[in-house]
Design an enzyme around this catalytic site. Structure first.
Site, short mmCIF file in Angstrom:
data_model
loop_
_atom_site.label_atom_id
_atom_site.label_comp_id
_atom_site.label_asym_id
_atom_site.label_seq_id
_atom_site.Cartn_x
_atom_site.Cartn_y
_atom_site.Cartn_z
N ARG A 1 -12.22 -121.07 -10.43
CA ARG A 1 -12.45 -119.77 -9.88
C ARG A 1 -11.57 -119.23 -9.10
NH1 ARG A 1 -15.68 -119.24 -13.25
NH2 ARG A 1 -17.90 -118.98 -13.25
N GLU B 1 -10.80 -109.57 -9.98
CA GLU B 1 -10.36 -109.31 -11.48
C GLU B 1 -11.01 -108.18 -11.82
OE1 GLU B 1 -11.96 -112.48 -13.71
OE2 GLU B 1 -10.75 -114.20 -12.41
N HIS C 1 -8.13 -114.52 -17.48
CA HIS C 1 -9.40 -115.24 -17.61
C HIS C 1 -9.90 -115.47 -19.00
CE1 HIS C 1 -13.16 -115.84 -14.96
NE2 HIS C 1 -13.34 -116.65 -15.99
#
Length: 605
Positions: free
Chosen positions: A293, A322, A341
């Site tokens: 994370r 993000e 990601h």
């Protein structure tokens, strides 16, 4: 007729619903208009009877409706279609989602759809389950879900291998400057000397978070010839040893590692856990990988560490925001490798997640208990009212006990003792046990523990919780006299918390409706469990309380309460101090340096 396609849903009147076993056995209900009625005590026409037969047949054939708001693997969709009507509507605006949700019994999302309180309110309590196709549930309002009686489930296991493989891919790509060299060649350059890398063989990798993904990363790193250590308070030492990994403290992990790979959840305890202070304690030239994370790293501090050379390189798949800003200094840094990601982005993982979440949603719609439930179930009001203060006490005792454990050994065995005047049949401790489990696990885990998943979660982490009841004489009006939590076979940060039998032991009671800590180890204390605590063992002598209080006062730290328990006058004593603010490191150091202080620990509740 698909429920999702009809604007004229039909409802059985309450009297019919009550007497119809079909509707009462389902976790969703179709509806007939309120004008529909039965004629009782008089002859009805054949036409009316025929109409009734048609309606009942429609009810039997009706299916629940599942709204899939983001792309889901075909295998998962097929599984859903075998049980429900499936509406795949992607890229909906928040307003469109709120409009459509009132026609749905279940909702499946990934990370891009926000399931807010407005969504649950718009559902009109028809929505029974929200499935998150993935691990994180930051985009779902759990509190609102629970309030509206909606179960939330996730898919925590299917992307384990994909995430581990991506972590290792970033590790090797970073070590050999793959991304930078690729960009250089494509720009028409040939800079062999500029992109000399480092070898992995013989280097120390610290795996921070030794859960499923961390374990798989460790296995692969061992295969690359690396020396692997790990930090995780809950990881069983024998499981780590079985694959050749040593469990160490956080301090030892970050100070000895050549490479650090992050696999911890984002919780209040782990938020910005890699910051200026922790970077300053690392080996110069350390390399960092993060596929967990974004928020576990202070990104501004990481930029400073990269610029100073403390951190030689970083490889990041996740970010605090993000997508990150286009002008992000961290993304543009020449010593940083980034991906958008992609941890779970393999064909196999996507199909696995789709199947896992589909199975969880279908099970929930059938009324089955879900092992991957992440929000609290509905608790009868009378039970919650009677146990409310003890529920708070149970969780805080769990949080207190686990923070007393020194890193390295792992928590494996916990014993909970309940002292009560009630008979065992009149005291259901499942909720209390769940809250103790919650307190033990949640501080450093992304798992949300509740009555549904507490035992499953504990078992998955190798945590064995046993319960013992002590029957007392007295009135059964009060559910409990005290709760005691003991953790066996561990070392403690605060030696005085070890009881005469060798376990970490804390005990608490409810006084005036508030949870109180009444025993630490063999020392009796009496403090309210609120704010944060400082535990000190000291020589019982005049002036020590004033000296400690003065240091805290000089730091503008407000003391909410203080209690001292001692073995005998002028012998050893344990002081428990409640504080409203977290003391600075310097203040705690000054307290620890007082001649009479033998040990101390700061605990967040």
């Amino acid at each position: 007729m698909a429920a999702s396609c009809s604007s004229n849903l039909i409802t059985f009147p309450p009297s019919l619903r009550k007497s119809t076993s079909l509707s009462s056995s389902l976790s969703w209900q179709a509806s007939l208009p309120s004008t529909f009625s039965f004629a009782v005590g008089r002859r009805v026409s054949s036409r009316t009877t025929k109409s009734l037969v048609v309606v009942v047949t429609a009810m039997i054939e009706a299916k629940p409706t599942v709204l899939v708001a983001e792309k889901l693997g075909e295998a998962g969709l097929e599984l859903l279609k075998g049980f429900a009507n499936v509406d795949c509507s992607y890229n909906m605006s928040p307003e469109e989602l709120c409009t459509k949700i009132s026609l749905c019994d279940a909702l499946i999302v990934r990370s891009g759809t926000k399931v807010t309180r407005e969504v649950f309110e718009s559902a009109g309590r028809r929505l029974k389950v929200v499935g998150r196709a993935g691990v994180g549930i930051d985009n779902v309002d759990l509190s609102a879900a629970t309030e509206h009686g909606c179960l939330v489930v996730n898919a925590p296991t299917a992307n384990t291998i994909a995430a581990a493989e991506h972590g290792v891919a970033l590790l090797t790509a970073m070590a050999r400057n793959i991304a930078q060299a690729d960009a250089s060649v494509k720009a028409g350059k040939w800079e062999r000397s500029k992109y000399v890398g480092v070898s992995l063989v013989g280097k120390t990798l610290a795996v921070m978070g030794f859960g499923k993904v961390g374990t798989e990363v460790a296995r692969r790193a061992k295969g690359l010839g690396m020396h692997v250590i790990a930090h995780d308070p809950y990881a069983p030492a024998d499981r780590a040893r079985a694959i050749g990994v040593n469990l160490v403290t956080f301090e030892e992990a970050i100070s000895t590692a050549d490479f650090i790979s992050l696999h911890m959840p984002l919780t209040p305890a782990t938020s910005k856990i890699l910051n200026d202070e922790s970077f300053s304690r690392m080996k110069k030239g350390v390399r960092i990988v993060n596929v967990a994370r974004g928020g576990v790293i202070d990104e501004e501090a990481l930029i400073r560490a990269l610029d100073s050379g403390i951190v030689a390189q970083a490889a990041l798949d996740v970010f605090t925001e993000e997508p990150p800003p286009k002008d992000s200094k961290l993304v543009q840094h020449e010593n940083v490798t980034v991906t958008p990601h992609l941890g779970a982005s393999t064909t196999e993982a996507q199909e696995g997640v789709a199947i896992e979440i589909a199975e969880a949603v279908v099970g929930a719609l059938k009324g089955e208990l879900a092992a991957t439930a992440v929000n609290a179930p509905m608790v009868p009001a009378e039970v919650l009212s009677a146990l409310a203060p003890f529920v708070v006490l149970a969780e805080k005792l769990g949080r207190l006990a686990v923070q007393l454990v020194a890193g390295g050994s792992g928590v494996r065995s916990v014993k909970v003792t309940y002292a009560s005047s009630r008979s065992p049949d009149d005291l259901d401790t499942r909720l209390l046990r769940a809250m103790i489990t919650k307190g033990l696990i949640e501080p450093i885990s992304s798992v949300f523990v509740n009555l549904v998943n507490a035992d499953f979660t504990a078992k998955q982490r190798g945590l064995r919780i046993t319960e013992e009841r002590v029957v007392l004489d007295g009135s059964p009006e009060n559910p409990l006299e005290f709760i005691q939590v003991q953790i066996a076979n561990v070392e403690s940060k605060f030696a005085s918390a070890i009881s005469e039998s060798g376990e970490i032991k804390v005990e608490g009671r409810v006084k005036d409706g508030k949870p109180h800590l009444t025993k630490v180890g063999s020392f009796g204390v009496d403090v309210s469990l609120e704010g944060s605590l400082i535990l000190l063992r000291h020589v019982d002598q005049p002036g020590i309380i004033g000296k400690v209080g003065s240091i805290l006062g000089e730091e503008n730290v407000n003391v909410s309460f203080m209690s001292v328990g001692r073995t005998a006058p002028r012998k050893q004593a344990v002081m428990t101090i409640g504080v409203d603010e977290e003391p600075s490191r310097e203040a705690l150091t000054r307290i620890g340096n007082l001649p009479a202080i033998e040990e101390f620990v700061f605990l967040k509740l």
